[in-house]
Write an enzyme that holds these catalytic residues in place. Structure first.
Site, PDB file in Angstrom:
ATOM      1  CD  GLN A 118      -3.313   3.697   0.689  1.00 13.04           C
ATOM      2  OE1 GLN A 118      -2.243   3.233   0.350  1.00 13.04           O
ATOM      3  NE2 GLN A 118      -4.135   4.293  -0.160  1.00 13.04           N
ATOM      4  CB  VAL A 128      -0.968   0.031   1.212  1.00 19.76           C
ATOM      5  CG1 VAL A 128      -2.048  -1.022   1.058  1.00 19.76           C
ATOM      6  CG2 VAL A 128      -0.228  -0.143   2.525  1.00 19.76           C
ATOM      7  CB  SER A 129       0.547   4.488  -1.659  1.00 18.11           C
ATOM      8  OG  SER A 129       0.397   3.832  -2.890  1.00 18.11           O
ATOM      9  CB  THR A 130      -0.140   6.225   2.909  1.00 23.05           C
ATOM     10  OG1 THR A 130      -1.492   5.755   2.861  1.00 23.05           O
ATOM     11  CG2 THR A 130       0.098   7.192   1.754  1.00 23.05           C
ATOM     12  CB  SER A 157       5.244   5.967  -2.647  1.00 28.09           C
ATOM     13  OG  SER A 157       5.179   6.224  -4.026  1.00 28.09           O
TER      14      SER A 157
END
Length: 198
Positions: A13, A8-10, A38
């Site tokens: 999440q 997941v990017s962050t 990211s």
């Protein structure tokens, strides 16, 4: 053996949906590597650990291809590294499996498309630079010296008694910038010897 990868990017999440899909596809939960970062970041610890763990015959399983690579070129590079380890890649969402002849063919097509796109970008860039030169523009980074400052620098540059070091400090530019804007300074200068751009 199947090894899963989820990202997941962050940090806020959740990975639950991806992990559930991977375990549902038969991946042992202890063999799922994760990152909360990211895809644009070159360093992804979970992915790096997964790549170190790969053995011939293994299959990397991802929920979606975009979880693995941040771009087509990045993805192709990762697949080449996976294949070099004697392993394969399977994406659940895209139903792509490089352990099959069809999956390998698709990835070779992706590679050809990426190479074609790279060539087009290179050609467009070169054509744009050539057109800019015809118009009299100087492609590249904008000069650190304004037109007014450049006029003053030219006066000092022409005076061999003014050290280059003094000009550099006064106008807060590098020697490289001075040489690029004014050409080599061949006269002897008071900051020590000949300052020719050799």
């Amino acid at each position: 053996m199947d090894l899963g990868y989820a990202r997941v990017s962050t940090a806020d999440q959740v990975l639950d949906a991806q992990i559930a899909a991977l375990t549902g596809a038969g991946v042992d939960p202890s063999r799922i590597y994760t990152d909360r970062i990211s895809g644009a970041k070159a360093e992804r610890p979970g992915l790096a650990e997964l790549m170190r763990s790969l053995r011939p015959g293994d299959v990397v399983v991802v929920y979606r291809l975009d979880r693995l690579g941040r771009s087509l070129l990045d993805l192709l590079d990762l697949v080449r590294r996976i294949e070099a380890a004697g392993a394969g890649l399977r994406s659940l969402h895209e139903t792509l499996d490089t352990t099959t002849p069809t999956g390998r063919l698709l990835f070779h097509l992706f590679g050809a498309i990426a190479e074609f796109e790279r060539g087009l970008v290179r050609e467009r860039t070169m054509a744009g630079l050539a057109a800019a030169r015809v118009r009299g523009a100087k492609p590249g980074r904008k000069s650190a010296l304004t037109a007014e400052k450049l006029q003053l620098v030219r006066v000092l540059w022409a005076d061999p008694t003014v050290p280059v070091v003094h000009i550099v400090k006064e106008f807060r530019v590098s020697r490289r910038t001075l040489y690029r804007e004014l050409g080599p300074r061949t006269a002897h200068n008071s900051d020590g010897g000949c300052d020719a751009d050799s």
